[in-house]
Write an enzyme that holds these catalytic residues in place. Sequence first.
Site, PDB file in Angstrom:
ATOM      1  N   GLU A  13      -0.523  -8.861  18.448  1.00  0.00           N
ATOM      2  CA  GLU A  13       0.024 -10.123  17.963  1.00  0.00           C
ATOM      3  C   GLU A  13       0.918 -10.791  19.015  1.00  0.00           C
ATOM      4  O   GLU A  13       1.762 -11.616  18.698  1.00  0.00           O
ATOM      5  CB  GLU A  13       0.780  -9.896  16.651  1.00  0.00           C
ATOM      6  CG  GLU A  13      -0.165  -9.537  15.521  1.00  0.00           C
ATOM      7  CD  GLU A  13       0.547  -8.979  14.313  1.00  0.00           C
ATOM      8  OE1 GLU A  13       1.302  -9.723  13.698  1.00  0.00           O
ATOM      9  OE2 GLU A  13       0.360  -7.788  13.995  1.00  0.00           O
ATOM     10  N   SER A 149      -1.032  -9.223  10.565  1.00  0.00           N
ATOM     11  CA  SER A 149      -1.928 -10.374  10.562  1.00  0.00           C
ATOM     12  C   SER A 149      -3.205 -10.008   9.819  1.00  0.00           C
ATOM     13  O   SER A 149      -3.293  -8.987   9.164  1.00  0.00           O
ATOM     14  CB  SER A 149      -2.269 -10.773  11.985  1.00  0.00           C
ATOM     15  OG  SER A 149      -3.109  -9.804  12.558  1.00  0.00           O
ATOM     16  N   TYR A 216      -6.283 -18.026   8.128  1.00  0.00           N
ATOM     17  CA  TYR A 216      -5.347 -18.088   9.236  1.00  0.00           C
ATOM     18  C   TYR A 216      -5.743 -19.175  10.231  1.00  0.00           C
ATOM     19  O   TYR A 216      -5.030 -19.476  11.164  1.00  0.00           O
ATOM     20  CB  TYR A 216      -5.228 -16.734   9.938  1.00  0.00           C
ATOM     21  CG  TYR A 216      -4.384 -15.775   9.159  1.00  0.00           C
ATOM     22  CD1 TYR A 216      -3.072 -15.521   9.540  1.00  0.00           C
ATOM     23  CD2 TYR A 216      -4.877 -15.148   8.027  1.00  0.00           C
ATOM     24  CE1 TYR A 216      -2.284 -14.646   8.813  1.00  0.00           C
ATOM     25  CE2 TYR A 216      -4.108 -14.275   7.300  1.00  0.00           C
ATOM     26  CZ  TYR A 216      -2.809 -14.019   7.689  1.00  0.00           C
ATOM     27  OH  TYR A 216      -2.042 -13.165   6.962  1.00  0.00           O
ATOM     28  N   ARG A 255       9.962 -11.485   4.769  1.00  0.00           N
ATOM     29  CA  ARG A 255       9.057 -12.248   3.910  1.00  0.00           C
ATOM     30  C   ARG A 255       8.230 -11.271   3.094  1.00  0.00           C
ATOM     31  O   ARG A 255       7.710 -10.288   3.632  1.00  0.00           O
ATOM     32  CB  ARG A 255       8.134 -13.119   4.757  1.00  0.00           C
ATOM     33  CG  ARG A 255       7.369 -14.162   3.948  1.00  0.00           C
ATOM     34  CD  ARG A 255       6.326 -14.854   4.792  1.00  0.00           C
ATOM     35  NE  ARG A 255       5.132 -14.022   4.889  1.00  0.00           N
ATOM     36  CZ  ARG A 255       4.387 -13.918   5.991  1.00  0.00           C
ATOM     37  NH1 ARG A 255       4.711 -14.545   7.094  1.00  0.00           N
ATOM     38  NH2 ARG A 255       3.318 -13.160   5.977  1.00  0.00           N
ATOM     39  N   ASP A 257       4.954 -10.815   0.690  1.00  0.00           N
ATOM     40  CA  ASP A 257       3.692 -11.450   0.288  1.00  0.00           C
ATOM     41  C   ASP A 257       3.210 -10.839  -1.023  1.00  0.00           C
ATOM     42  O   ASP A 257       3.169  -9.607  -1.157  1.00  0.00           O
ATOM     43  CB  ASP A 257       2.620 -11.253   1.375  1.00  0.00           C
ATOM     44  CG  ASP A 257       2.964 -12.002   2.648  1.00  0.00           C
ATOM     45  OD1 ASP A 257       3.890 -12.833   2.604  1.00  0.00           O
ATOM     46  OD2 ASP A 257       2.318 -11.752   3.683  1.00  0.00           O
ATOM     47  N   GLU A 269       2.602  -6.853   0.782  1.00  0.00           N
ATOM     48  CA  GLU A 269       3.321  -6.307   1.926  1.00  0.00           C
ATOM     49  C   GLU A 269       4.641  -7.004   2.149  1.00  0.00           C
ATOM     50  O   GLU A 269       4.881  -8.094   1.619  1.00  0.00           O
ATOM     51  CB  GLU A 269       2.481  -6.399   3.193  1.00  0.00           C
ATOM     52  CG  GLU A 269       2.121  -7.804   3.618  1.00  0.00           C
ATOM     53  CD  GLU A 269       1.261  -7.779   4.883  1.00  0.00           C
ATOM     54  OE1 GLU A 269       1.824  -7.654   5.971  1.00  0.00           O
ATOM     55  OE2 GLU A 269       0.030  -7.892   4.762  1.00  0.00           O
ATOM     56  N   ASN A 271       7.004  -8.271   5.328  1.00  0.00           N
ATOM     57  CA  ASN A 271       7.053  -8.507   6.774  1.00  0.00           C
ATOM     58  C   ASN A 271       8.499  -8.508   7.230  1.00  0.00           C
ATOM     59  O   ASN A 271       9.255  -9.415   6.886  1.00  0.00           O
ATOM     60  CB  ASN A 271       6.425  -9.853   7.121  1.00  0.00           C
ATOM     61  CG  ASN A 271       4.943  -9.860   6.826  1.00  0.00           C
ATOM     62  OD1 ASN A 271       4.158  -9.289   7.568  1.00  0.00           O
ATOM     63  ND2 ASN A 271       4.559 -10.480   5.721  1.00  0.00           N
ATOM     64  N   GLY A 275       6.527 -14.535  11.118  1.00  0.00           N
ATOM     65  CA  GLY A 275       6.292 -15.503  12.191  1.00  0.00           C
ATOM     66  C   GLY A 275       7.249 -16.680  12.126  1.00  0.00           C
ATOM     67  O   GLY A 275       7.723 -17.059  11.056  1.00  0.00           O
TER      68      GLY A 275
END
Lengths: 305, 412
Positions: A13, A149, A216, A255, A257, A269, A271, A275
């Site tokens: 990433e 990702s 994405y 974050r 999800d 998940e 994060n 990003g």
Amino acid sequence: MKVALLQGGRSLERGVSLRSGARVAEALGRLGHEVDVLDLGPDLVNRLEADRPDVAFIALHGTEGEDGTIQALLQLLGIPHTGSGEAACSRCMDKSLAKHILRASGLPTPDWVTYSEAAIRDFGAASSFHRAVDGVGLPLVAKPVSGGSSLGVKVVTRAEDIPTALITALSYDRRALLETWVSGRELAVSILGDQVLPIVEAIPTDNNAYDFEARYEIGGANFVCPAELSEEQADEVNRVALGAYEAMGCSGFARVDLILGDEGPQILEINAIPGLTETSLLPQAAEAAGIEFEQMIAQMLDLAE
Amino acid sequence: MRSSAMRDMMAITARPEVISLAGGLPDTSTFPPEAFAAEMDRITKTAVADVLQYGPTEGSDLVREQIVKVMEAEDMRIDAMDVTVTTGGQQAIDLITKVLIDPGDVLICDAPTYPGAIPTFLSYEADVIQIECDSDGMRIDLLEQTIADLAAKGRKPKFIYSVPTFQNPGGVTLSLERRRRLVELAREHEILVVEDNPYGLLRYEGETLPTLYSLDGGNFVVYLGTFSKILSAGLRIGWIVSPTPIREKVVLGKAASDLCTSTLTQDFAGEYFKKDRWREYVDDLVGIYRNRRDAMIGAMSEYFPHGASWNKPEGGLFIWATMPEVIDTGDLLAKAIGKGVAFVPGTGAYVDGRGANSMRLNFSGVKEDEIIEGIRRIGEVAREQLALYETMTSTDEMRLPPRPEDSEEGGS
């Protein structure tokens, strides 16, 4: 303040990291900080020792940046850093471990089975695939245990496709999950300091329900923030997200999800380092809460420990 | 794998520790520094004011004259007036597409085609149709059929884009017979052919074939050339040879894009090609690249898994390899990057997701020992994937319980 901005690295990433980094560097500059941009490499520790920054801003994604490696190193060097510490990062990065913690904390997450490459290669684990299918059902999602990702994620609708899906997932990590596919609305809840930011909903633009990668792409999904939810729904989603944040031991920001299905929200998940690019969800959520990008970066820096 | 995920993954190939077989890089380290110094010295003494100034949009007279000479080396006779100098071959592709394509127009190209052309074609909203290639290049029989099918629907391709010689990415060369037929078809149907020929002078073996341009005489063939592979990619000099009506539009398009190609690099290249030494340098490159190609082929024979296949190109910079079907080269790339080696996954050369088990490998930009090590590592990860797949599918249990719709008793 003297800020070391850590970006790049060898993770897959890297590209996202460089885009996040560029944007953060600009903001830090405007905030009047002295910014030293460091691309991760063999000279990292020496450079940090020589520069002695007041704080490190971590704009890394994927392995190394998000798995606690860098956080542990910074702690050892006595340099405060943005975001969560080593323990929380490594919990979030390992989706299998994270799901165990969520379950133990009474938080909802879809059923799953974890397979390691070694189990398949050395212990004949393929003989248990039918049990996995019985347990998680079809369709299911095969994904690498680490990584934030869409890389390596495949939806499996037929049991005979499990081997190819696992080959894909295991290309990105030594372990992979087979997780129940939950249909519902895709939500992301960002947390910044003690504030739960408005919920973002990703609405796929066309009929690509089983195509993660499409979302994405630019134009692959429309983002709505704040998501149109009833007060009751929003409260429940926020409660679950905040619970996940705390269960993982995150600090600063993160974050979460989730999928909002018929049976309420299910956590996919967490994060630890979401990003920070133009199209990323955390900055969108902050903006919806009236927090400009620069202000958000300033807050992240204030929360560094 | 989608392009954005791919782009992110490719970001890591720029790291110095990665052996990159992904680029299309010429080996500029072989260029003699004294030849470089001599040109720069001359410029310093005689041309500073000129090279710091704008130049004509169509390119300097000097460079256009030298392009005439370079094309003569491949038996093409052209008029310098028909040449438009571009900022690299990529701009040549961009300009010709911009000039010829309106949204929805049909554009035909090779399958696989140059991965760098696809974003250009798609950004001008061309309806791209790819024609399968075999070891003799584009299947002209299929092309003929496609043209007929389109005609039946009242459609006609705006142009046919092809790299007929040492194709990127396939490495294949269009046979003489097919070249003749392609040019005939273009004439019969009055369809333009855009011949992109960056590698023609880099032939390592076999007989030189006439370019489409020389077979056609420049009536229906627009020619794209570049100095990138025979001098330098960093100078960014390419060109378009086209009939006047197209040329005029190309020049307008170029003026809108960047006014002119760098006057400094045009001066450098123009004077460089005036001296006959350029042929010697190309000969040097041919020797170096031939050895690298052979090293790569040798390593593939040794390290690639059973069931993999590849071609041996007679020239150019690329080998196209295809892995057994269960391997997705996008996923393989993720593993390969972990081992410090990169290549271009095959899907990038198609508009429709084909090529998932193929890859493009570049042999010009990396030295032999690194090529061998890179191929060894790719072979290793491919074998790992195949072994794992084999383990999973040879298990009794993978004769999975019957699905409910297959059996009255339902799943067990």
